[in-house]
Design a protein around this motif. Structure first.
Motif, PDB file in Angstrom:
ATOM      1  N   ILE A   7     -18.150 -26.151 -12.334  1.00  0.00           N
ATOM      2  CA  ILE A   7     -17.609 -25.067 -11.505  1.00  0.00           C
ATOM      3  C   ILE A   7     -16.099 -25.009 -11.681  1.00  0.00           C
ATOM      4  N   ALA A   8     -15.580 -23.802 -11.913  1.00  0.00           N
ATOM      5  CA  ALA A   8     -14.141 -23.640 -12.125  1.00  0.00           C
ATOM      6  C   ALA A   8     -13.611 -22.480 -11.302  1.00  0.00           C
ATOM      7  N   ALA A   9     -12.481 -22.708 -10.646  1.00  0.00           N
ATOM      8  CA  ALA A   9     -11.703 -21.646 -10.006  1.00  0.00           C
ATOM      9  C   ALA A   9     -10.486 -21.418 -10.893  1.00  0.00           C
ATOM     10  N   GLU A  10     -10.438 -20.274 -11.546  1.00  0.00           N
ATOM     11  CA  GLU A  10      -9.344 -19.999 -12.477  1.00  0.00           C
ATOM     12  C   GLU A  10      -8.042 -19.752 -11.711  1.00  0.00           C
ATOM     13  N   ASP A  11      -6.949 -19.577 -12.438  1.00  0.00           N
ATOM     14  CA  ASP A  11      -5.634 -19.390 -11.828  1.00  0.00           C
ATOM     15  C   ASP A  11      -5.687 -18.318 -10.736  1.00  0.00           C
ATOM     16  N   ARG A  12      -5.181 -18.678  -9.560  1.00  0.00           N
ATOM     17  CA  ARG A  12      -5.033 -17.796  -8.400  1.00  0.00           C
ATOM     18  C   ARG A  12      -6.372 -17.349  -7.789  1.00  0.00           C
ATOM     19  N   ALA A  13      -7.464 -17.926  -8.219  1.00  0.00           N
ATOM     20  CA  ALA A  13      -8.765 -17.599  -7.629  1.00  0.00           C
ATOM     21  C   ALA A  13      -8.998 -18.426  -6.370  1.00  0.00           C
ATOM     22  N   GLU A  14      -9.870 -17.926  -5.500  1.00  0.00           N
ATOM     23  CA  GLU A  14     -10.286 -18.655  -4.304  1.00  0.00           C
ATOM     24  C   GLU A  14     -11.800 -18.723  -4.304  1.00  0.00           C
TER      25      GLU A  14
END
Length: 206
Positions: A14-21
């Motif tokens: 699972i990844a939250a990319e830059d500036r994601a919530e």
């Protein structure tokens, strides 16, 4: 979910990319059961948060049923500006049964540097896992990790739930990063959740 069974190999990435919530949870508890083999089940969770991302991993409890054999690993990679919350709750055995064998590791890197490497093991054949120096007879155990650049201020360890029969927790800062780790033990799942919720509120407001 009624898995993993002995011999299973499960991986979540699972990844939250830059500036994601991103907040991830589960619909129900995860139940580790005896499988067709005595080989350990492997459950790997890989979590990544980019710059200025906010990732929250908040699953329902993991239940270690009698006869199960599970090795669980969290591998976390955080950018320097990422915010992160991990809540881990483990119930050792169902009602009136002994737990299976549960080994868990939490490995966290922040900005490429080690922040946390924690290893726990419960149930036979682990020595002393239920003694007064470890669980003291409790059957619910959990961790709460909060990483947030806004926590980069001096903090002292805090005891929560002290003097009650519903377990207790300690909330302490981690060396090497703006992070707090709470470790809790309790007699029941509900008491454990209350302690971890109290630790989370304390981390964000004090």
């Amino acid at each position: 979910m009624s898995a993993p069974l002995g011999g299973d190999r499960l991986t979540l990435d699972i990844a939250a990319e830059d500036r994601a919530e991103l907040e991830v949870t589960t619909a129900a508890a995860t139940l580790a059961l005896r499988g067709p083999t005595t080989e350990a089940a492997i459950y790997d969770v890989r979590l990544t948060a980019g710059e200025h991302a906010h990732l929250r991993w908040l699953p329902q409890p993991l239940i270690s049923a009698a006869g199960s054999n599970l090795r669980q690993t969290y591998t976390v990679e955080l950018a320097a500006t990422a915010r992160f919350v991990l809540r881990e709750e483990q119930l050792l055995g169902r009602a009136d049964e002994e737990p299976g064998h549960l080994v868990s590791r939490i490995l966290v890197h922040r900005a490429g540097r080690p922040l946390l490497d924690q290893h726990t093991a419960y149930g036979a054949p682990e020595p002393g896992w239920d003694g007064p120096a470890v669980l003291g007879g409790h059957r619910a155990v959990g961790q709460l990790l909060v990483v947030d650049p806004r926590l980069d201020v001096p903090r002292d360890p805090v005891l929560l739930g002290e003097g009650t029969k519903d377990g207790g927790a300690v909330l302490a800062p981690l060396e090497g990063g703006p992070a707090l780790l709470a470790t809790a033990v309790a007699p029941t799942s509900s008491a454990l959740r209350e302690l971890l919720d109290e630790a989370h509120a304390h981390a964000l407001t004090h």
